[in-house]
Design an enzyme around this catalytic site. Sequence first.
Site, PDB file in Angstrom:
ATOM      1  N   LYS A  58       0.861  -1.187   0.000  1.00 19.30           N
ATOM      2  CA  LYS A  58       0.000   0.000   0.000  1.00 19.30           C
ATOM      3  C   LYS A  58       0.889   1.226   0.000  1.00 19.30           C
ATOM      4  O   LYS A  58       2.038   1.187   0.457  1.00 19.30           O
ATOM      5  CB  LYS A  58      -0.886   0.022   1.252  1.00 19.30           C
ATOM      6  CG  LYS A  58      -2.166   0.818   1.087  1.00 19.30           C
ATOM      7  CD  LYS A  58      -3.233   0.048   0.328  1.00 19.30           C
ATOM      8  CE  LYS A  58      -4.540   0.798   0.285  1.00 19.30           C
ATOM      9  NZ  LYS A  58      -5.631   0.022  -0.329  1.00 19.30           N
TER      10      LYS A  58
ATOM     11  N   GLY B  96     -20.966   6.471   4.959  1.00 21.72           N
ATOM     12  CA  GLY B  96     -20.010   6.810   3.909  1.00 21.72           C
ATOM     13  C   GLY B  96     -20.612   6.561   2.545  1.00 21.72           C
ATOM     14  O   GLY B  96     -20.927   5.421   2.188  1.00 21.72           O
ATOM     15  N   LEU B  97     -20.796   7.630   1.774  1.00 20.47           N
ATOM     16  CA  LEU B  97     -21.501   7.532   0.494  1.00 20.47           C
ATOM     17  C   LEU B  97     -20.628   7.990  -0.669  1.00 20.47           C
ATOM     18  O   LEU B  97     -21.087   8.666  -1.584  1.00 20.47           O
ATOM     19  CB  LEU B  97     -22.799   8.356   0.550  1.00 20.47           C
ATOM     20  CG  LEU B  97     -23.758   7.969   1.683  1.00 20.47           C
ATOM     21  CD1 LEU B  97     -24.909   8.948   1.775  1.00 20.47           C
ATOM     22  CD2 LEU B  97     -24.271   6.542   1.484  1.00 20.47           C
ATOM     23  N   GLY B  98     -19.349   7.617  -0.609  1.00 25.82           N
ATOM     24  CA  GLY B  98     -18.479   7.847  -1.747  1.00 25.82           C
ATOM     25  C   GLY B  98     -18.863   6.907  -2.873  1.00 25.82           C
ATOM     26  O   GLY B  98     -19.974   6.379  -2.908  1.00 25.82           O
ATOM     27  N   HIS B  99     -17.939   6.662  -3.783  1.00 22.37           N
ATOM     28  CA  HIS B  99     -18.258   5.814  -4.931  1.00 22.37           C
ATOM     29  C   HIS B  99     -18.782   4.453  -4.504  1.00 22.37           C
ATOM     30  O   HIS B  99     -19.832   4.005  -4.969  1.00 22.37           O
ATOM     31  CB  HIS B  99     -17.017   5.636  -5.812  1.00 22.37           C
ATOM     32  CG  HIS B  99     -16.705   6.838  -6.634  1.00 22.37           C
ATOM     33  ND1 HIS B  99     -15.596   6.930  -7.437  1.00 22.37           N
ATOM     34  CD2 HIS B  99     -17.352   8.013  -6.778  1.00 22.37           C
ATOM     35  CE1 HIS B  99     -15.579   8.097  -8.044  1.00 22.37           C
ATOM     36  NE2 HIS B  99     -16.630   8.779  -7.645  1.00 22.37           N
ATOM     37  N   VAL B 100     -18.063   3.791  -3.597  1.00 17.16           N
ATOM     38  CA  VAL B 100     -18.452   2.438  -3.204  1.00 17.16           C
ATOM     39  C   VAL B 100     -19.770   2.469  -2.427  1.00 17.16           C
ATOM     40  O   VAL B 100     -20.685   1.685  -2.694  1.00 17.16           O
ATOM     41  CB  VAL B 100     -17.355   1.758  -2.372  1.00 17.16           C
ATOM     42  CG1 VAL B 100     -17.808   0.387  -1.900  1.00 17.16           C
ATOM     43  CG2 VAL B 100     -16.074   1.632  -3.197  1.00 17.16           C
ATOM     44  N   GLY B 101     -19.892   3.378  -1.470  1.00 14.93           N
ATOM     45  CA  GLY B 101     -21.114   3.484  -0.685  1.00 14.93           C
ATOM     46  C   GLY B 101     -22.329   3.765  -1.538  1.00 14.93           C
ATOM     47  O   GLY B 101     -23.414   3.189  -1.329  1.00 14.93           O
ATOM     48  N   TYR B 102     -22.169   4.631  -2.522  1.00 17.70           N
ATOM     49  CA  TYR B 102     -23.282   4.964  -3.416  1.00 17.70           C
ATOM     50  C   TYR B 102     -23.737   3.734  -4.196  1.00 17.70           C
ATOM     51  O   TYR B 102     -24.939   3.423  -4.249  1.00 17.70           O
ATOM     52  CB  TYR B 102     -22.882   6.079  -4.387  1.00 17.70           C
ATOM     53  CG  TYR B 102     -23.886   6.271  -5.506  1.00 17.70           C
ATOM     54  CD1 TYR B 102     -25.060   6.999  -5.294  1.00 17.70           C
ATOM     55  CD2 TYR B 102     -23.670   5.693  -6.755  1.00 17.70           C
ATOM     56  CE1 TYR B 102     -25.996   7.140  -6.308  1.00 17.70           C
ATOM     57  CE2 TYR B 102     -24.607   5.833  -7.775  1.00 17.70           C
ATOM     58  CZ  TYR B 102     -25.758   6.560  -7.552  1.00 17.70           C
ATOM     59  OH  TYR B 102     -26.696   6.699  -8.558  1.00 17.70           O
TER      60      TYR B 102
END
Length: 348
Positions: free
Chosen positions: A80, A177-183
Amino acid sequence: MAVFNLRAYDDHEQIVFCRDVDSGLKAIICVHDTNLGPAVGGCRMWDYNSDEGALIDALRLSRGMTYKNAMAGLKMGGGKSVIIGNSKTMKSEELFRAFGRFVDKLSGKYITAEDVGINPQDMAIVNKETNHVLGLEGKSGDPSPVTAYGVFTGLKAAVHHRLGRDDLDGLKVSVQGLGHVGYYLCRHLHEQGAQLVVTDINKESVDRVVDEFGAKAVDTDEIYHQEVDVYAPCALGATINDNTIPKLKASVVAGAANNQLAEDRHGQILMEKGILYAPDYVINAGGIINVSFEENYDQAAALKKVDEIYGTLSEVFDASKSSGRPTNVIADEIARQRVAEAKKNRQH
């Protein structure tokens, strides 16, 4: 700071501290284990409070990638990288090209991709300096939708195991959390009839999910108090801790965030409370599985591989139930065993 004595160090093979004065780059590349293959893991850009905080985050994420790739059955080791800085104000072509040069010096031992704060366009700049990049546009592209699909698949496995049901109609899920993955996770859940309770520090992200999926919005601190079936942490890590666990009313924890448990012992506490925990690096492996198909990309084949998350988690859940030990401990043991077998095979 004694790096080798850090708990998160965990026998890392290599740590590279990267500094480029002209571009302002400050980055850390961690290579945890290469027994299964080159260390593969995304690059995160975050405005850390301290260099030590950045290092510990990178170390934990790197080890998590070793376990994630092992559990997903990929011929990849774990690594990482983190770039220290504000992703909204500090990005530049010079910075990402400098980062690419540092990655290139590792000669393929570490392969990077996007993570929090980084997008495919940023990786395209890194790619100008090194070929050791995955998740590029025109190939496998943004891994977020596939990560979300994998979390959705794993969530269904957890619901089946803990609640004994295969349909999600009327299931209550809180998504943090509603970023790309959450959305994208919310979209999958909505399409299956789940009822959503959501939160995010970004109001626009919340409004979008409320408008499109009929979700109920709550304040960030209120998400832990919700009377739901599933709590899905999809923001940053360590949201399952001594402060939040007493508040949880969910039967299942299944989300996309990395390092969800603040400490390993929190897996034991969840189990004692009757809450089934889907180990984060198992359930959120969809993205790395997707980029593993980068050459001659075939989405159908990638998604078929992601579907295996259901069976892998079911194996972990069954072993936990029969042995009376937490799911995170079981997953760690399986992952370490796979790495040890790979090391043994390489030595013969």
